[in-house]
Motif scaffolding. Structure first.
Motif, PDB file in Angstrom:
ATOM      1  N   MET A 114     -44.396  -3.844   4.350  1.00 25.38           N
ATOM      2  CA  MET A 114     -44.337  -3.231   3.147  1.00 25.38           C
ATOM      3  C   MET A 114     -45.057  -4.296   1.764  1.00 25.38           C
ATOM      4  O   MET A 114     -44.159  -5.071   1.448  1.00 25.38           O
ATOM      5  CB  MET A 114     -43.384  -2.188   2.688  1.00 25.38           C
ATOM      6  CG  MET A 114     -43.502  -1.607   1.343  1.00 25.38           C
ATOM      7  SD  MET A 114     -41.982  -0.475   1.157  1.00 25.38           S
ATOM      8  CE  MET A 114     -42.275   1.064   2.223  1.00 25.38           C
ATOM      9  N   VAL A 115     -45.792  -3.836   1.277  1.00 26.56           N
ATOM     10  CA  VAL A 115     -46.136  -4.527  -0.203  1.00 26.56           C
ATOM     11  C   VAL A 115     -45.525  -3.880  -1.384  1.00 26.56           C
ATOM     12  O   VAL A 115     -45.628  -2.849  -1.676  1.00 26.56           O
ATOM     13  CB  VAL A 115     -47.624  -4.508  -0.326  1.00 26.56           C
ATOM     14  CG1 VAL A 115     -47.976  -5.346  -1.868  1.00 26.56           C
ATOM     15  CG2 VAL A 115     -48.420  -5.262   0.792  1.00 26.56           C
ATOM     16  N   GLY A 116     -44.479  -4.396  -1.650  1.00 26.50           N
ATOM     17  CA  GLY A 116     -43.760  -4.075  -2.946  1.00 26.50           C
ATOM     18  C   GLY A 116     -42.557  -4.668  -3.149  1.00 26.50           C
ATOM     19  O   GLY A 116     -42.339  -5.865  -2.552  1.00 26.50           O
ATOM     20  N   VAL A 117     -41.571  -4.453  -4.024  1.00 27.10           N
ATOM     21  CA  VAL A 117     -40.412  -5.045  -4.603  1.00 27.10           C
ATOM     22  C   VAL A 117     -39.436  -4.111  -4.969  1.00 27.10           C
ATOM     23  O   VAL A 117     -39.643  -2.996  -5.248  1.00 27.10           O
ATOM     24  CB  VAL A 117     -41.020  -6.075  -5.733  1.00 27.10           C
ATOM     25  CG1 VAL A 117     -41.275  -5.270  -6.935  1.00 27.10           C
ATOM     26  CG2 VAL A 117     -40.112  -7.149  -5.961  1.00 27.10           C
ATOM     27  N   SER A 118     -38.220  -4.778  -4.508  1.00 23.17           N
ATOM     28  CA  SER A 118     -37.101  -3.880  -5.148  1.00 23.17           C
ATOM     29  C   SER A 118     -36.349  -4.813  -6.137  1.00 23.17           C
ATOM     30  O   SER A 118     -36.364  -6.166  -5.983  1.00 23.17           O
ATOM     31  CB  SER A 118     -36.171  -3.337  -4.241  1.00 23.17           C
ATOM     32  OG  SER A 118     -35.375  -4.512  -3.498  1.00 23.17           O
ATOM     33  N   VAL A 119     -35.638  -4.350  -7.209  1.00 25.33           N
ATOM     34  CA  VAL A 119     -34.887  -5.165  -8.045  1.00 25.33           C
ATOM     35  C   VAL A 119     -33.357  -4.571  -8.298  1.00 25.33           C
ATOM     36  O   VAL A 119     -33.275  -3.339  -8.086  1.00 25.33           O
ATOM     37  CB  VAL A 119     -35.441  -5.021  -9.533  1.00 25.33           C
ATOM     38  CG1 VAL A 119     -34.492  -5.751 -10.446  1.00 25.33           C
ATOM     39  CG2 VAL A 119     -36.817  -5.513  -9.762  1.00 25.33           C
TER      40      VAL A 119
ATOM     41  N   GLY B  43     -39.638   3.355   4.388  1.00 29.97           N
ATOM     42  CA  GLY B  43     -40.809   3.821   4.037  1.00 29.97           C
ATOM     43  C   GLY B  43     -40.497   5.205   3.548  1.00 29.97           C
ATOM     44  O   GLY B  43     -41.578   6.077   3.498  1.00 29.97           O
ATOM     45  N   GLU B  44     -39.365   5.614   3.448  1.00 28.81           N
ATOM     46  CA  GLU B  44     -39.150   6.715   2.891  1.00 28.81           C
ATOM     47  C   GLU B  44     -39.881   7.100   1.583  1.00 28.81           C
ATOM     48  O   GLU B  44     -39.892   6.095   0.764  1.00 28.81           O
ATOM     49  CB  GLU B  44     -37.468   7.256   2.672  1.00 28.81           C
ATOM     50  CG  GLU B  44     -36.700   7.132   3.789  1.00 28.81           C
ATOM     51  CD  GLU B  44     -36.109   5.860   3.933  1.00 28.81           C
ATOM     52  OE1 GLU B  44     -36.732   4.459   3.237  1.00 28.81           O
ATOM     53  OE2 GLU B  44     -34.885   5.496   4.238  1.00 28.81           O
ATOM     54  N   ARG B  45     -40.408   8.295   1.468  1.00 28.90           N
ATOM     55  CA  ARG B  45     -41.042   8.620  -0.054  1.00 28.90           C
ATOM     56  C   ARG B  45     -40.292   8.252  -1.248  1.00 28.90           C
ATOM     57  O   ARG B  45     -39.072   8.643  -0.910  1.00 28.90           O
ATOM     58  CB  ARG B  45     -41.729   9.860   0.051  1.00 28.90           C
ATOM     59  CG  ARG B  45     -42.582  10.129   1.153  1.00 28.90           C
ATOM     60  CD  ARG B  45     -43.596   8.919   1.420  1.00 28.90           C
ATOM     61  NE  ARG B  45     -44.767   9.130   0.348  1.00 28.90           N
ATOM     62  CZ  ARG B  45     -45.656   9.899   0.468  1.00 28.90           C
ATOM     63  NH1 ARG B  45     -46.142  10.242   1.755  1.00 28.90           N
ATOM     64  NH2 ARG B  45     -46.716   9.732  -0.282  1.00 28.90           N
ATOM     65  N   GLY B  46     -40.736   8.149  -2.245  1.00 26.63           N
ATOM     66  CA  GLY B  46     -39.961   7.856  -3.498  1.00 26.63           C
ATOM     67  C   GLY B  46     -39.582   9.023  -4.092  1.00 26.63           C
ATOM     68  O   GLY B  46     -39.826  10.111  -3.786  1.00 26.63           O
ATOM     69  N   THR B  47     -39.364   8.663  -5.312  1.00 27.20           N
ATOM     70  CA  THR B  47     -38.988   9.944  -6.349  1.00 27.20           C
ATOM     71  C   THR B  47     -40.303  10.106  -7.316  1.00 27.20           C
ATOM     72  O   THR B  47     -40.167  11.513  -7.606  1.00 27.20           O
ATOM     73  CB  THR B  47     -38.028   9.405  -7.399  1.00 27.20           C
ATOM     74  OG1 THR B  47     -38.541   8.193  -7.747  1.00 27.20           O
ATOM     75  CG2 THR B  47     -36.511   9.204  -6.911  1.00 27.20           C
ATOM     76  N   GLY B  48     -41.346   9.551  -7.116  1.00 29.26           N
ATOM     77  CA  GLY B  48     -42.582  10.017  -7.558  1.00 29.26           C
ATOM     78  C   GLY B  48     -43.629   8.941  -7.404  1.00 29.26           C
ATOM     79  O   GLY B  48     -43.249   8.028  -6.799  1.00 29.26           O
ATOM     80  N   ARG B  49     -44.755   9.361  -7.890  1.00 32.05           N
ATOM     81  CA  ARG B  49     -45.917   8.309  -8.014  1.00 32.05           C
ATOM     82  C   ARG B  49     -46.164   8.108  -9.507  1.00 32.05           C
ATOM     83  O   ARG B  49     -46.332   9.161 -10.210  1.00 32.05           O
ATOM     84  CB  ARG B  49     -47.056   9.126  -7.257  1.00 32.05           C
ATOM     85  CG  ARG B  49     -46.712   8.902  -5.841  1.00 32.05           C
ATOM     86  CD  ARG B  49     -47.722   9.585  -5.075  1.00 32.05           C
ATOM     87  NE  ARG B  49     -47.093   9.329  -3.481  1.00 32.05           N
ATOM     88  CZ  ARG B  49     -47.945   9.391  -2.425  1.00 32.05           C
ATOM     89  NH1 ARG B  49     -49.189   9.720  -2.234  1.00 32.05           N
ATOM     90  NH2 ARG B  49     -47.400   9.289  -1.182  1.00 32.05           N
TER      91      ARG B  49
END
Lengths: 331, 331
Positions: free
Chosen positions: B302-307, B220-226
């Motif tokens: 978490m609702v999301g996806v990584s590639v 859940g670390e914040r990302g690089t941006g929104r």
């Protein structure tokens, strides 16, 4: 608010099927034109197996197409039956000359469309068919009405029929295995929250935070009642105990147990549910001969779980254990 | 509000591991005393593989213990490293006389505890060890600081090293394959919502409904941006394009692609994401040699996806394709 990873909502089922086929090109192929998912390499000289129903229950059924399980899956729109013509095409596609078993969950639309497809298939003696009706949901047992709904036991039916067909059994034998599983397996579920339809932002129904919906259906149908929210062991006991009673399991019985996530339960929750099922059965002297825990027959992102129990007859276990190779189930 | 299928929150990881082992008794065993998940039948005369890290990322790592992948998984509490002594025990348990490769995601606690465990193992020349550090998260690339985080590429490292070890390679060779995968694979993610810790009812952070967190971490670390919320194809392009640039893929390149759900994305969403990855790469003339789509390296719900993209070197593909038999990955 639940946002979704989605393009056009109305295209969601077919885009998902396309993605599934792109991910598993050696296992399945998606024929968008005809609305069918087939094996990448069609089987020869065996009884064919076709199943289908509304989308929104992924990986069911397309995820179970492949060696040792289905030949063809026929998906409808979200929570809507495929058409009779689509099922007919699927039935013809599943045939390699030895006839086709149609595996149908007990919903009015599915039953009707598979029946018409079966009649179409037989019209010029083109394809011999047998039907296995799956109606395992104990929550909907009653003396009248449409009968029990078909839910997660369909996974066991598809696995057992698939292994029987792969082993060379004839049409009637494969269908009889499926009917036995359908007759003997029962399922019960609970949900902590409902699923959210593609394109919507709110779940189909909301629950009081102090309550849990018991006996909920895989289309978000309301259950048999609401019970107080409780810990996993307590909630799982509310599923296991009525199933044990209904199946007449006693000390020394052995069962196959499917702990099925309804789409939104995450792996820790499913494993904790599986632990609770094992412990609850062990406490009653019932052996879990085989078990599965995963999200197999879902209701979009519903947070909940269903438990399916099936008596572990000695002649079923080798069919359960037989190799299977599909996108969602492989061993 | 997200309620959970749970007993005592602090017991969630170990109850989940117990459930996983009860469900897969022929594949894995859980030693609660030592905090280890081992193969049900330990391998002989091969390089051992141990990995581990905080819980909350299931099926990682325990779900990847079995023939063709890990020998031992060492789970910590939710989002907390296992102890050095625990990793030491795991390292010893993974050894069958040919040394052990430790696969470590790049987080301070994990790196520290695996390093101490490696030193302990070597103290009386008891076990020879090599370490593979996985640091694939492109979002955290910078010229200083702790370096890139380790995320879903760990799955590829475990698969490739596992196949190499199973084929009889020596310690150094297995580690070199792992290091190559770690060096070449990159991952990027987005989240529509954060995960909810066991026992909590609210997610770790909330997002504006118009925004998506890009480059989010698996804790859940914040990302690089929104970035603005958009359809699946648009969001996936935001992951794929920087990866393609970073890897230097060009027309004619071939990659292995892992489309990884972060825990709360349901099957339709993952398949739509997988479709988008395939199309985006195809549009740039890049071949997807192999791909996977599923929830493998998660962050609770978490609702999301990584590639994750990895260049499909000719000598890696046979190792990727080699048989694997674990609770969460089998072919």
């Amino acid at each position: 608010m639940r946002r979704q990873i989605l393009n056009l909502p109305e295209k969601a089922p077919e885009e998902a099927l396309e993605g599934l086929a792109l991910t598993n090109p050696t296992l399945i192929a998606y024929d968008r034109e005809r609305g069918l998912v087939t094996r990448a390499t069609p089987a020869r000289d065996k009884v064919g197996l076709v199943s289908g129903g509304g989308s929104g229950h992924e990986p069911l059924h397309a995820g179970f197409v492949g060696s040792g399980m289905l030949d063809v899956a026929v998906p409808g729109a979200v929570f809507a039956s495929p058409t009779a013509l689509q099922v007919h095409e699927g039935t013809v596609a599943a045939d390699s000359g030895r006839g086709v078993v149609q595996i149908v969950k007990n919903y009015t639309g599915d039953v009707l469309n598979f029946r018409i497809a079966g009649e179409l298939a037989g019209d010029d003696n083109a394809v011999a068919t047998e039907t296995v009706l799956v109606d395992d949901d104990l929550a909907t047992q009653s003396d009248d009405g449409p009968g029990r709904r078909g839910t997660a036991a369909v996974l066991a039916v598809e696995k057992i029929c698939g292994a029987s067909a792969e082993a060379g059994a004839d049409l009637r034998t494969v269908a009889e295995f499926g009917r036995r599983v359908a007759r003997n397996a029962r399922t019960l579920s609970f949900a902590l929250s409902a699923g959210t339809h593609p394109g919507e932002t709110s779940p189909a129904f909301t629950l009081d935070p102090a309550e849990v919906e018991l006996g909920v259906g895989i289309h978000g149908e309301r259950g048999t009642g609401r019970v107080p929210f409780a810990d996993a062991d307590t909630l799982i006991a509310r599923l296991v105990d009525p199933l044990v009673t209904e199946l007449g399991c006693t000390r020394g019985s052995a069962v196959v147990a499917i702990v099925n996530g309804l789409g939104g339960a995450y792996p820790i929750e499913l494993s904790i549910a599986a632990r609770a099922v094992h412990h609850r059965l062990a406490g009653q002297g019932i052996t879990v001969a085989r078990s599965l825990a995963g999200s197999y027959v879902t209701s979009l992102d519903m947070v909940g779980v269903s438990v399916t129990l099936l008596p572990a007859d000695a002649d079923l276990l080798p069919l359960w254990d037989a190799p299977v190779r599909t996108p969602a189930l492989t061993w």
